[in-house]
Design a protein around this motif. Structure first.
Motif, PDB file in Angstrom:
ATOM      1  N   HIS A  65      33.184  42.693  26.729  1.00 13.70           N
ATOM      2  CA  HIS A  65      32.818  43.806  27.608  1.00 13.70           C
ATOM      3  C   HIS A  65      31.670  44.645  27.042  1.00 13.70           C
ATOM      4  CE1 HIS A  65      36.501  42.880  29.734  1.00 13.70           C
ATOM      5  NE2 HIS A  65      36.348  43.909  30.554  1.00 13.70           N
ATOM      6  N   ILE A  99      33.649  35.245  28.337  1.00 10.58           N
ATOM      7  CA  ILE A  99      34.529  36.228  28.986  1.00 10.58           C
ATOM      8  C   ILE A  99      35.983  35.815  28.758  1.00 10.58           C
ATOM      9  CG2 ILE A  99      35.099  37.346  31.170  1.00 10.58           C
ATOM     10  CD1 ILE A  99      32.314  36.537  32.198  1.00 10.58           C
ATOM     11  N   HIS A 101      38.863  35.816  30.233  1.00 12.87           N
ATOM     12  CA  HIS A 101      39.673  35.014  31.161  1.00 12.87           C
ATOM     13  C   HIS A 101      39.157  33.588  31.291  1.00 12.87           C
ATOM     14  CE1 HIS A 101      41.499  38.785  31.833  1.00 12.87           C
ATOM     15  NE2 HIS A 101      40.427  39.304  32.397  1.00 12.87           N
ATOM     16  N   ASP A 119      43.855  43.630  30.335  1.00  8.08           N
ATOM     17  CA  ASP A 119      42.802  43.518  31.334  1.00  8.08           C
ATOM     18  C   ASP A 119      43.450  43.074  32.639  1.00  8.08           C
ATOM     19  OD1 ASP A 119      39.556  43.278  31.366  1.00  8.08           O
ATOM     20  OD2 ASP A 119      40.561  42.097  32.907  1.00  8.08           O
ATOM     21  N   HIS A 121      42.564  41.399  35.094  1.00 10.18           N
ATOM     22  CA  HIS A 121      42.336  40.062  35.653  1.00 10.18           C
ATOM     23  C   HIS A 121      43.008  38.936  34.860  1.00 10.18           C
ATOM     24  CE1 HIS A 121      39.288  42.382  37.870  1.00 10.18           C
ATOM     25  NE2 HIS A 121      39.797  41.659  38.844  1.00 10.18           N
ATOM     26  N   CYS A 297      34.323  37.075  35.405  1.00  9.03           N
ATOM     27  CA  CYS A 297      35.496  36.217  35.225  1.00  9.03           C
ATOM     28  C   CYS A 297      35.931  35.577  36.535  1.00  9.03           C
ATOM     29  CB  CYS A 297      36.641  37.014  34.609  1.00  9.03           C
ATOM     30  SG  CYS A 297      37.111  38.479  35.527  1.00  9.03           S
ATOM     31  N   CYS A 357      30.806  40.037  30.216  1.00  5.58           N
ATOM     32  CA  CYS A 357      31.057  40.709  31.507  1.00  5.58           C
ATOM     33  C   CYS A 357      29.760  41.258  32.105  1.00  5.58           C
ATOM     34  CB  CYS A 357      32.035  41.855  31.318  1.00  5.58           C
ATOM     35  SG  CYS A 357      33.627  41.322  30.687  1.00  5.58           S
ATOM     36  N   CYS A 360      28.997  43.251  35.623  1.00  2.00           N
ATOM     37  CA  CYS A 360      30.268  43.479  36.319  1.00  2.00           C
ATOM     38  C   CYS A 360      30.896  44.806  35.937  1.00  2.00           C
ATOM     39  CB  CYS A 360      31.235  42.326  36.033  1.00  2.00           C
ATOM     40  SG  CYS A 360      32.819  42.541  36.811  1.00  2.00           S
ATOM     41  N   ILE A 361      30.698  45.198  34.680  1.00  2.00           N
ATOM     42  CA  ILE A 361      31.286  46.464  34.226  1.00  2.00           C
ATOM     43  C   ILE A 361      30.185  47.510  34.009  1.00  2.00           C
ATOM     44  CG2 ILE A 361      31.468  45.624  31.820  1.00  2.00           C
ATOM     45  CD1 ILE A 361      33.877  47.969  33.721  1.00  2.00           C
ATOM     46  N   ASN A 378      34.347  40.748  41.289  1.00  2.00           N
ATOM     47  CA  ASN A 378      35.601  41.025  41.987  1.00  2.00           C
ATOM     48  C   ASN A 378      35.773  42.464  42.448  1.00  2.00           C
ATOM     49  OD1 ASN A 378      36.190  42.236  39.472  1.00  2.00           O
ATOM     50  ND2 ASN A 378      36.987  40.281  38.715  1.00  2.00           N
ATOM     51  N   ARG A 384      30.484  51.721  40.339  1.00  3.42           N
ATOM     52  CA  ARG A 384      30.828  50.825  39.220  1.00  3.42           C
ATOM     53  C   ARG A 384      29.593  50.094  38.668  1.00  3.42           C
ATOM     54  NH1 ARG A 384      35.533  47.592  37.237  1.00  3.42           N
ATOM     55  NH2 ARG A 384      34.824  45.490  36.851  1.00  3.42           N
TER      56      ARG A 384
HETATM   57 FE1  SF4 Z   1      34.883  41.497  32.636  1.00  2.08          FE
HETATM   58 FE2  SF4 Z   1      34.287  42.030  35.142  1.00  2.08          FE
HETATM   59 FE3  SF4 Z   1      36.178  40.319  34.587  1.00  2.08          FE
HETATM   60 FE4  SF4 Z   1      36.592  42.928  34.125  1.00  2.08          FE
HETATM   61  S1  SF4 Z   1      36.285  41.964  36.097  1.00  2.08           S
HETATM   62  S2  SF4 Z   1      37.089  41.201  32.758  1.00  2.08           S
HETATM   63  S3  SF4 Z   1      34.527  43.535  33.515  1.00  2.08           S
HETATM   64  S4  SF4 Z   1      34.011  40.088  34.097  1.00  2.08           S
END
Ligand code: SF4
Ligand code: MIC
Length: 644
Positions: A65, A99, A101, A119, A121, A297, A357, A360-361, A378, A384
């Motif tokens: 992250h 990542i 996941h 996390d 996910h 992810c 990530c 995404c974050i 996602n 965000r």
């Molecule tokens: Fe990383 Fe985005 Fe998956 Fe969260 S949603 S674990 S920030 S890739």
């Protein structure tokens, strides 16, 4: 009566409680994972428990992250995680390995086992038939120490898949369709299982895209059967020995069954600012776009990347579009390089990022002001992306790649033909970026390194006898953890520094909140339905605790967040009558007579609005264990009392 897939796994791992829907159950956890944005706290808490060695079958710490190192903070946290894991028996997945996941799916996930991760996910592992659940860092720390993980026995939802996906329609479109049907609250209190003839047409990474975004349904987990396709995937990962077959019994009972016909699906997009605001891409066709981000992810597997490369091959990204691509893991990245597909992406003008990530974050790649960004991610929660007025749409890799070329929202099925992607029968296996811990007898030789950014964790207090304080903040429905505790480049480096982090708390909704809460010594927050949806970040409880928040009253709560509130001694209570929400305004003086006694044993309490004389009945739906935790002022105090 027969069992569903999830019920079979739960039954095998049940430590306490009865498998009765809505009742608290305790589970044995086989594997844990952490990532770096939540991991620092999880390991600080693990250390505070004084346990020398993890007791799980496998625990892995990922760095994925906070990989943008614009100061010493993130690098210090990484070093802390690297040293603390080496000492205590945890594997360490170095930055650059991918990542959490995606890597866990490739290298460690096992059908029939349980996994919790700090996390939300973590249910991605359901793609392989593993029961993966997102949890707060403290719950993960407890599980690493061999402790039980508690959940409410979920109801079971079945999604029956029939037919087969058409060219240019992806697994992402399947889960967007499920989100369209069920909504972001539709999975709360449930495990979503996939079954039917259509299952065998989906690869494991496609299944994982679907279970990954079960988090956006609010579900406790999502899971697929483990079948021949699963076996082939494990074989390709050199892990055939980890395969066990898993399916639901023919007479298993589900609380609800929905059918999704894969053959009839069309490309879909989740429009701003919620993953369930789903429309057909065809209805958005022609809308100019500014940015496309592929990865996360949800959609960063070899299959996704090869599909994107095939669409982009020989083309050029539209001049008005900036395209980022982040492969999900080192395995994917290096295989893309070796087969030449990476060159196709680079030549098309994609800006290739590290396997992490990233955007995404909000770690870089924030869109331009009011920019339209298409992301294969996602979550498209407000702000965000790092740009407050950006318009983020969640789409499949197929839609993302097609639109990147044209510069406008493009339905990929209009491209004609079909992309032919040859999936390798064997993946490239090289775990050189996964560091093993030292043997137990050598743990004393490891010195845990702590940077100056790591500050002590705030500890809660027992509830007041009578609660008397201000309604310090009133917010609406579907408040996400990104509202409560935003992320992004400026904030994430402080994940192990709660005092500094508190300056950003709720600022997406109300920029004055941190200063007001601090000046007034905290108070109570009033929320709408599904309060705390989204991330597992316990900071969304820890930071309000630091700011003096004693209780949150809401119409309803999201599962992981409510567990985090209890873990840190903030009392979550629901409005018996949701309409009472209207009788309270920010700044009102509130009172609950006999608050501590109610937390100890009552299922109801009366909230009095001393400003206007109105009252509301509150529900306190806690297990005996949760009441004890709250009375102790949180789980750290509770564990110090020698309880699990
Ligand atoms: Fe990383 Fe985005 Fe998956 Fe969260 S949603 S674990 S920030 S890739
Ligand atoms: C997210 O996607 O929101 C995160 C960042 O992965 C979070 C964890 C975190 O806040 O660190 C999650 O989903 O749990």
């Amino acid at each position: 009566m027969g069992y569903t897939i999830a019920q079979k796994i739960i039954k095998e791992h049940l430590v306490c409680g009865e498998m009765v829907k809505g009742k608290e159950i305790g589970l044995k956890i086989d594997q844990t994972l952490t990532q770096d944005a939540t991991g620092t706290m999880a390991y600080l808490q693990f250390e505070a428990m004084g346990i020398e060695r993890v007791k799980t079958e496998l625990s892995v710490a990922y760095i994925d992250h906070n990989t943008l190192q614009a100061g010493f903070e993130n690098a210090d946290d990484h070093r802390y995680i690297q040293t603390v894991t080496k000492k205590h028996g945890i594997r360490f997945s170095r930055p650059g390995n991918g990542i959490c996941h995606q890597v866990h799916l490739e290298r460690f996930s096992k059908p029939g086992k349980t996994l919790i991760g700090s996390d939300s996910h973590t249910p991605t592992a359901g793609g392989i038939g593993m029961l993966g659940m997102g949890a707060g860092g403290l719950d993960v720390a407890v599980a690493m120490g061999g402790g039980t993980y508690y959940i409410t026995m979920p109801k079971m939802i079945k999604i029956e898949l029939v037919g087969q996906l058409n060219p240019y329609v992806g697994a992402k479109d399947v889960i967007l369709e499920v989100l369209r049907i069920l909504g972001v609250k539709g999975g709360v209190g449930a495990i979503v299982e996939y079954g039917g003839e259509g299952v065998k047409t989906l690869s494991v990474p496609q299944r994982a895209t679907i279970t990954n975004m079960g988090a956006e349904l609010g579900a406790t987990s999502s899971i697929f059967p483990a079948d021949e396709v699963t076996k082939a995937f494990l074989k390709a990962e050199g892990r055939e020995g980890d395969f066990v077959e898993l399916s639901s019994d023919l007479d298993a009972e589900y609380d609800a069954v929905y059918t999704v016909n894969l053959s009839q699906l069309q490309p879909l997009a989740a429009c701003p600012h919620s993953p369930d605001n789903v429309k057909p891409v065809s209805a958005l066709s022609g809308m100019p776009i500014n940015q496309v981000c592929i990865g996360s992810c949800t959609n960063s597997s070899m299959q996704d990347m090869l599909t994107v490369a095939a669409i982009l091959k020989g083309k050029t990204v539209h001049p008005n579009v900036s395209l980022s691509i982040s492969p999900g893991s080192k395995q994917v990245y290096s295989m893309l390089a070796e087969c030449g597909a990476l060159a196709d992406l680079i030549n098309a003008g994609a800006r290739i990022l590290e396997c992490a990530c990233g955007p995404c974050i909000g770690m870089g790649f924030s869109p331009q002001s009011a920019g339209v960004s298409l992301r294969t991610f996602n979550r498209n929660f407000l702000a965000r992306s790092g740009t407050a007025d950006a318009q983020v749409y969640l789409v499949s890799p197929e839609t993302a790649a097609a639109s990147a070329i044209t510069g406008v929202f493009t339905d990929p099925t209009t491209l004609g033909g079909a992309v032919q992607v040859e999936m390798p029968t064997a993946f490239k296996i090289n775990d050189n970026l996964i560091e093993l811990p030292v043997a137990a007898e050598l743990s004393d030789t490891i010195c845990v390194e702590r940077g100056p950014n790591i500050k002590p964790i705030p500890v809660g207090k027992a509830p007041d006898k009578d609660l008397s304080c201000e309604l310090i903040l009133k917010v609406g429905d579907d408040i996400t953890t990104d509202h409560i505790m935003p992320a992004g480049t400026k904030v994430l480096p402080y994940r192990s520094n709660v005092p500094k982090l508190s300056e950003f708390c709720f600022t997406v909704c109300d920029k004055d909140f941190p200063v007001r809460a601090k000046a007034k010594g905290g108070g109570v927050i009033l929320g709408g339905a599904n309060y705390g949806q989204g991330s597992s970040r316990e900071h969304a409880a820890l930071v309000p605790l630091y700011l003096g928040i004693k209780a949150v009253v809401a119409k309803s709560f999201a599962r992981i967040h409510v567990a985090n509130l209890i873990n840190f001694g903030i009392v979550p209570m629901t409005l018996e009558n949701p309409d009472d929400y209207e009788h309270f305004a920010q700044g009102d003086c509130l009172e609950i007579q006999g608050f501590a006694a109610a937390v100890a044993r009552e299922t109801q309490a009366t909230l009095v609005n001393k400003t206007n004389g109105k009252t509301a009945k509150l529900r306190l739906d806690f297990s005996a264990r949760q009441r004890d935790i709250l009375l102790a002022g949180g789980r750290l105090n509770y564990t110090k009392q020698g309880k699990e």
